[in-house]
Design an enzyme around this catalytic site. Structure first.
Site, PDB file in Angstrom:
ATOM      1  N   GLU A 164      -6.213   6.925  -1.369  1.00 60.05           N
ATOM      2  CA  GLU A 164      -6.205   5.746  -0.500  1.00 60.05           C
ATOM      3  C   GLU A 164      -6.873   4.560  -1.180  1.00 60.05           C
ATOM      4  O   GLU A 164      -6.382   3.434  -1.114  1.00 60.05           O
ATOM      5  CB  GLU A 164      -6.892   6.063   0.834  1.00 60.05           C
ATOM      6  CG  GLU A 164      -6.140   7.024   1.726  1.00 60.05           C
ATOM      7  CD  GLU A 164      -4.733   6.542   2.057  1.00 60.05           C
ATOM      8  OE1 GLU A 164      -4.556   5.344   2.336  1.00 60.05           O
ATOM      9  OE2 GLU A 164      -3.809   7.374   2.031  1.00 60.05           O
ATOM     10  N   HIS A 215       0.841  -1.204   0.000  1.00 56.99           N
ATOM     11  CA  HIS A 215       0.000   0.000   0.000  1.00 56.99           C
ATOM     12  C   HIS A 215       0.879   1.258   0.000  1.00 56.99           C
ATOM     13  O   HIS A 215       0.654   2.194  -0.787  1.00 56.99           O
ATOM     14  CB  HIS A 215      -0.914  -0.014   1.227  1.00 56.99           C
ATOM     15  CG  HIS A 215      -1.717   1.243   1.413  1.00 56.99           C
ATOM     16  ND1 HIS A 215      -3.015   1.367   0.973  1.00 56.99           N
ATOM     17  CD2 HIS A 215      -1.401   2.436   2.002  1.00 56.99           C
ATOM     18  CE1 HIS A 215      -3.460   2.576   1.276  1.00 56.99           C
ATOM     19  NE2 HIS A 215      -2.492   3.245   1.902  1.00 56.99           N
ATOM     20  N   GLU A 216       1.863   1.283   0.877  1.00 61.92           N
ATOM     21  CA  GLU A 216       2.749   2.451   0.950  1.00 61.92           C
ATOM     22  C   GLU A 216       3.602   2.571  -0.307  1.00 61.92           C
ATOM     23  O   GLU A 216       3.859   3.682  -0.786  1.00 61.92           O
ATOM     24  CB  GLU A 216       3.637   2.370   2.198  1.00 61.92           C
ATOM     25  CG  GLU A 216       2.866   2.337   3.520  1.00 61.92           C
ATOM     26  CD  GLU A 216       1.895   3.485   3.676  1.00 61.92           C
ATOM     27  OE1 GLU A 216       2.149   4.566   3.115  1.00 61.92           O
ATOM     28  OE2 GLU A 216       0.866   3.302   4.352  1.00 61.92           O
ATOM     29  N   HIS A 258       1.676   4.351  -2.915  1.00 63.20           N
ATOM     30  CA  HIS A 258       1.714   5.812  -2.779  1.00 63.20           C
ATOM     31  C   HIS A 258       2.974   6.372  -3.435  1.00 63.20           C
ATOM     32  O   HIS A 258       2.927   7.394  -4.124  1.00 63.20           O
ATOM     33  CB  HIS A 258       1.693   6.210  -1.297  1.00 63.20           C
ATOM     34  CG  HIS A 258       0.340   6.172  -0.670  1.00 63.20           C
ATOM     35  ND1 HIS A 258      -0.772   6.758  -1.228  1.00 63.20           N
ATOM     36  CD2 HIS A 258      -0.091   5.615   0.500  1.00 63.20           C
ATOM     37  CE1 HIS A 258      -1.824   6.575  -0.448  1.00 63.20           C
ATOM     38  NE2 HIS A 258      -1.441   5.877   0.608  1.00 63.20           N
TER      39      HIS A 258
END
Length: 264
Positions: A200, A124-125, A128
């Protein structure tokens, strides 16, 4: 910058639209880009994170190997990986560019999640970072700051120009522009927060494609009941979510994020 502009009487030149626009761009983007350039340093000091240079145990070695593998899949330079002490499970990514980034995880997250769930959080990070969300957020904030400053000062210039006393005119211009910047800034922040929620969902989807939706769903479910303990400036970058959807929320609710993933 507002105080300096007012003290030196530069507002008297704001009747020139082109000059006002140039000043607005400088004011609007300077703070955003300074924050972006210093983002890693600020983040590390804010949470007292320790960057892993040489792994001291199996967990740290696994973290570096996992991040390196995910970075290769995104065709990115290896981000710095850090751990910070906190009982609250959380993680965040920041950095001035896609290839000069930092991914940090809390000790609470490492201790409270399975390896598969931590892998999903890392994915997930990494999403980003790969999506360039930090730079995009900076550009959006800069554009919005520019229009806020421009509109507030143009309206203030029109209102203050009716005064014959120069000192009074400058004082009215300053007060009106500051009030309008606060008002317009609040309204404009709703756009930034909308984008924050949108990114997100996108990071969740990218992580699901990278490591599998079940892992990402399990990680989000594990976060239920926890709230972010990150400093205010880092809250939007953390993985922990708001408990319910709101126009003022940086994240969608965990339930909605999980529902999106299940619908993939």
């Amino acid at each position: 910058m507002n105080v300096v502009i007012s003290v030196f009487g530069l507002t008297k030149y704001f009747h020139d639209i082109k000059l006002l626009l140039v000043v607005s761009v400088i004011v609007g983007f300077s703070g955003s880009f300074i924050s972006l350039l210093l983002s890693k340093t600020i983040a590390i000091h804010s949470v007292n994170a320790q960057i892993i240079t040489t792994p001291q145990n199996a967990t740290e070695k696994w973290l570096l190997n996992t991040v390196a593998n995910q970075a290769n899949q995104w065709n990115l330079a290896m981000p710095q990986v850090a751990i910070y002490s906190s009982s609250v499970p959380n993680a965040f990514a920041t950095g001035p560019t896609r290839n000069k980034s930092l991914i940090a995880l809390s000790t609470g997250l490492l201790e409270g999640m399975t390896q598969d769930e931590v892998e999903a959080v890392l994915a997930h990070e990494m999403a980003h970072v790969g999506n360039g969300d930090m730079v995009t957020m900076t550009l959006i904030q800069g554009v919005i700051n520019t229009f806020v400053f421009f509109a507030a000062n143009k309206i203030a210039e029109i209102i203050a120009s009716s005064q014959n006393n120069r000192a009074l005119e400058r004082g009215i211009h300053y007060l009106v522009s500051m009030v309008l910047q606060i008002l317009f800034g609040f309204l404009a922040s709703l756009i930034v927060l909308w984008f924050s929620r949108h990114r997100e969902y996108r990071a969740d989807a990218c992580a699901a494609r990278l490591v599998g939706a079940p892992k990402m769903i399990a990680a989000l479910q594990r976060l239920k009941g926890d709230s972010s303990d990150l400093p205010e400036g880092l809250t939007a970058f953390g993985i922990a979510s708001d408990s319910k959807d709101s126009l003022l929320a940086t994240h969608p609710s965990l339930d909605n994020r999980i529902a999106r993933l299940r619908g993939m």
